[in-house]
Design an enzyme around this catalytic site. Structure first.
Site, PDB file in Angstrom:
ATOM      1  N   CYS A  57      46.819  29.284  34.071  1.00 57.77           N
ATOM      2  CA  CYS A  57      46.053  29.159  35.312  1.00 57.77           C
ATOM      3  C   CYS A  57      44.871  28.214  35.145  1.00 57.77           C
ATOM      4  CB  CYS A  57      45.558  30.534  35.768  1.00 57.77           C
ATOM      5  SG  CYS A  57      44.452  31.302  34.581  1.00 57.77           S
ATOM      6  N   ASP A 110      42.029  28.949  33.815  1.00 56.07           N
ATOM      7  CA  ASP A 110      40.737  29.630  33.871  1.00 56.07           C
ATOM      8  C   ASP A 110      40.098  29.706  32.479  1.00 56.07           C
ATOM      9  OD1 ASP A 110      41.153  29.912  36.495  1.00 56.07           O
ATOM     10  OD2 ASP A 110      41.587  32.048  36.469  1.00 56.07           O
ATOM     11  N   CYS A 132      39.338  33.325  38.248  1.00 57.63           N
ATOM     12  CA  CYS A 132      39.676  34.140  39.416  1.00 57.63           C
ATOM     13  C   CYS A 132      38.794  35.387  39.480  1.00 57.63           C
ATOM     14  CB  CYS A 132      41.141  34.540  39.340  1.00 57.63           C
ATOM     15  SG  CYS A 132      41.451  35.755  38.067  1.00 57.63           S
ATOM     16  N   CYS A 138      44.557  38.236  33.139  1.00 57.23           N
ATOM     17  CA  CYS A 138      43.146  37.882  33.291  1.00 57.23           C
ATOM     18  C   CYS A 138      42.274  38.758  32.389  1.00 57.23           C
ATOM     19  CB  CYS A 138      42.709  38.042  34.734  1.00 57.23           C
ATOM     20  SG  CYS A 138      43.877  37.364  35.921  1.00 57.23           S
TER      21      CYS A 138
HETATM   22 FE1  FES Z   1      43.534  32.943  35.593  1.00 62.37          FE
HETATM   23 FE2  FES Z   1      43.005  35.281  36.510  1.00 62.37          FE
HETATM   24  S1  FES Z   1      44.304  33.832  37.384  1.00 62.37           S
HETATM   25  S2  FES Z   1      42.354  34.438  34.653  1.00 62.37           S
END
Ligand code: FES
Length: 139
Positions: free
Chosen positions: A34, A36, A59, A103
């Site tokens: 993702c 992140d 997120c 996550c």
């Molecule tokens: Fe990437 Fe939650 S979608 S850490």
């Protein structure tokens, strides 16, 4: 997607947010899927985490788990903090939707990475895995 009240509460009022300029150690991890990124800062005295903060570019679930994870390890010894699993963070948040479990892995691994940084800076051997045990089932 259903989020628990606890998740919403930590997402809207995250604890321990921000950079720590005088941190003793920090760790950054990213989720390749993702994109992140989560960073954890630690202040350590006599192997006890006296302060912790985080910066998360991610997120809502990543922010809520960072917030909860910092609350759970504050005041704990480094050894105790290494026992913290993503599962415990999820439980403390009263659950996360299955697609959001990865996550919470970020929070566990960011803490491990920050503790590893502390060990490295203090010439100590890193005798624990940097990856969450859950990582394997995730892929
Ligand atoms: Fe990437 Fe939650 S979608 S850490």
């Amino acid at each position: 997607m259903q989020y628990s009240d606890k998740v919403m509460e930590h997402f809207t009022h995250p604890r321990n947010v921000g950079e720590m300029p005088d941190a003793d150690a920090s760790g950054t991890v990213g989720n390749a899927k993702c994109g992140d990124i989560m960073q954890i800062f630690l202040k350590v005295e006599n192997d006890v985490i006296v302060d912790v903060s985080f910066k998360t570019f991610g997120c809502g679930a990543a922010i809520a788990t960072s917030s909860m994870a910092t609350e759970l390890i504050k005041g704990k010894t480094l050894k105790e903090a290494l026992q913290l699993t993503n599962r415990a963070v999820v439980e403390a948040l009263e659950g996360l939707p299955p697609v959001k479990i990865h996550c919470s892995v970020l929070a566990e691994e960011a803490i491990r990475s920050a503790i590893a940084d502390y060990y490295r800076k203090n010439g100590r051997e890193i005798d624990f895995p940097l990856e969450s045990a859950l990582h394997e089932d995730e892929h």
